[in-house]
Design a protein around this motif. Structure first.
Motif, PDB file in Angstrom:
ATOM      1  N   GLU A 156      -4.434   6.841  -6.406  1.00 47.44           N
ATOM      2  CA  GLU A 156      -5.503   7.992  -5.977  1.00 47.44           C
ATOM      3  C   GLU A 156      -4.848   9.072  -6.901  1.00 47.44           C
ATOM      4  OE1 GLU A 156      -8.164  10.757  -4.483  1.00 47.44           O
ATOM      5  OE2 GLU A 156      -8.222   8.403  -4.645  1.00 47.44           O
ATOM      6  N   PRO A 181       0.853  -1.166   0.037  1.00 46.15           N
ATOM      7  CA  PRO A 181       0.012  -0.055  -0.091  1.00 46.15           C
ATOM      8  C   PRO A 181       0.954   0.940   0.190  1.00 46.15           C
ATOM      9  CG  PRO A 181      -0.836  -1.683   1.553  1.00 46.15           C
ATOM     10  CD  PRO A 181       0.332  -2.039   0.959  1.00 46.15           C
ATOM     11  N   TYR A 220       1.572   1.856  -3.501  1.00 47.93           N
ATOM     12  CA  TYR A 220       0.810   1.916  -4.688  1.00 47.93           C
ATOM     13  C   TYR A 220      -0.376   2.770  -4.471  1.00 47.93           C
ATOM     14  CZ  TYR A 220      -3.072   0.136  -7.862  1.00 47.93           C
ATOM     15  OH  TYR A 220      -3.989  -0.039  -8.741  1.00 47.93           O
ATOM     16  N   ASN A 221      -1.068   2.877  -3.182  1.00 48.04           N
ATOM     17  CA  ASN A 221      -2.338   3.549  -2.877  1.00 48.04           C
ATOM     18  C   ASN A 221      -2.200   4.931  -3.376  1.00 48.04           C
ATOM     19  OD1 ASN A 221      -3.102   1.027  -2.174  1.00 48.04           O
ATOM     20  ND2 ASN A 221      -3.437   1.685   0.019  1.00 48.04           N
ATOM     21  N   PHE A 281      -2.959   8.192   2.233  1.00 45.73           N
ATOM     22  CA  PHE A 281      -3.015   7.125   1.663  1.00 45.73           C
ATOM     23  C   PHE A 281      -1.848   5.915   1.910  1.00 45.73           C
ATOM     24  CE2 PHE A 281      -6.134   9.614  -0.440  1.00 45.73           C
ATOM     25  CZ  PHE A 281      -7.117   8.733  -0.852  1.00 45.73           C
TER      26      PHE A 281
END
Length: 381
Positions: free
Chosen positions: A19, A11, A14-15, A291
């Protein structure tokens, strides 16, 4: 056209990118950018040239720079962005994160994410961080103290300990004898009391064990993951603090990632603007932390709201990040790092004399430098 990027599948990797891609793609007939992801180990096992030939953008680690330049994988950012903009990013980034992607006179990636080896502990079992390696060794007699030894981390732990003691990492010998021997002796003492199988865990595995059970109370040097500092992620919160340093010693080894444009890409103004926006203060302070990312901008690390939300992770480790040790980046370093880490693990298992281990590491180091194409970190090859 849609530009294809490749990042790692945690995460943290990537997150935030997903977003920001969602936002820039909104309302477009054809998306500007799409991010694929793969395990972090995939970046270690696949030649960087292969990854660059299949993707327009790569999220990568700075020790790959020497190989990438030797293979002519990336666009130099001086060809894409004004010099004044590159200088501002260097000024505003934490520690050597921006400098880590500057190689042989040119810049090959932008600092996207910053991590360093820091100290991690369970505050319910250890309210205050230890202040010396002797104290850590003594703690290991009554609390489970683990070292980060899996994968490349055995040699990175050794490098961080030497740098923290004021020793020079690199040059012709790789590690100085005095600081190297002292660090290995401490590693041997901790290894003898290690929690069962902790030597097989990568940083995420070590932090998971800390946050979800009682198997580990302290890891003196481990790459920090902000997720574990926040309430609600796991039953227990992990507290992160600065590494042990003596005098002018360096902080822990710097990690994190940068974003590079592959030679296959033909960046449009829209793509260049989007990638530049990832380093802008609003994105770094608001989007990346929200994020699960670990921003590269100093403004985010100092921000009170970011620190309140994430258990003072950034404030507690900023001194380490600002003084972090920059790893070698010459062509062939990654292969050396793999072999050197295995050398250190075997030495710990066999209780090998530190001087013997240092001699073996020195041999691996000199062979790697002899084979390197082009630039070395401390002199021209």
């Amino acid at each position: 056209m849609t530009f294809i990027g490749l990042t790692w599948d945690h995460p943290r990797g990537y997150n935030a990118l997903a977003e920001t891609a969602r936002r820039v793609n909104a309302g477009r007939v054809q998306p500007l950018i799409h991010w694929n992801k793969q395990p972090l180990e995939g970046f270690e096992s696949a030649p960087i040239r292969d990854l660059a030939e299949r993707n327009d953008l790569l999220v990568m680690d700075h020790p790959h720079i020497g190989e990438a330049v030797a293979e002519d994988c990336f666009w130099a950012l001086e060809d894409l962005y004004p010099a004044e903009q590159l200088a501002l990013w260097r000024r505003d980034s934490v520690g050597p994160s921006a400098a880590s992607y500057h190689w042989d006179g040119r810049t090959w990636a932008l600092p996207l994410d910053v991590a360093t080896q820091v100290m991690a502990r369970r505050a319910d079992r250890l309210p205050e961080p230890p202040e010396s390696w002797d104290e850590i060794v003594a703690l290991a007699a009554r609390l489970p103290v683990a070292q980060s030894l899996a994968g490349p981390h055995a040699v990175l732990t050794l490098m961080s300990m030497v740098a923290g003691a004021g020793g020079c990492v690199g040059g012709e010998d790789f590690l100085p004898v005095a600081e190297g021997a002292a660090a290995l002796e401490t590693m041997h003492r901790l290894h003898a009391r290690r929690p069962t199988a902790s030597e097989t865990l990568n940083p995420i595995g070590l932090l998971e064990a800390m946050a979800r059970g009682g198997d580990i109370a302290l890891v003196p040097l481990v790459f920090g993951y902000v997720t574990y500092a926040a309430l609600g992620h796991a039953p227990q919160v992990v507290r992160f603090s600065d590494t042990l340093r003596q005098g002018g010693g360096a902080g822990g080894v710097i990690g994190g990632t940068g974003i590079a444009f592959s030679r296959r890409s033909r960046p449009t103004p829209e793509l260049l603007d989007h990638i530049a926006s990832l380093l802008a203060a609003p994105t770094q302070v608001e989007v990346f932390p929200t994020f699960g990312g670990q921003p590269s901008a100093r403004a985010a690390w100092r921000d009170a709201g970011v620190n309140d939300a994430w258990g003072d992770f950034y404030r507690g480790t900023l001194a380490t990040a600002e003084t972090a040790l920059l790893r070698p980046r010459f062509d062939g370093y990654i292969a050396f790092q793999t072999a050197a880490a295995q050398c250190v693990r075997l030495a710990l298992e066999r209780r090998e004399e530190p001087e013997t281990t240092l001699a073996a590491l020195r041999t691996l180091w000199r062979l790697a430098r002899q084979k390197a194409r082009g630039h070395l970190d401390d002199r021209k090859g």
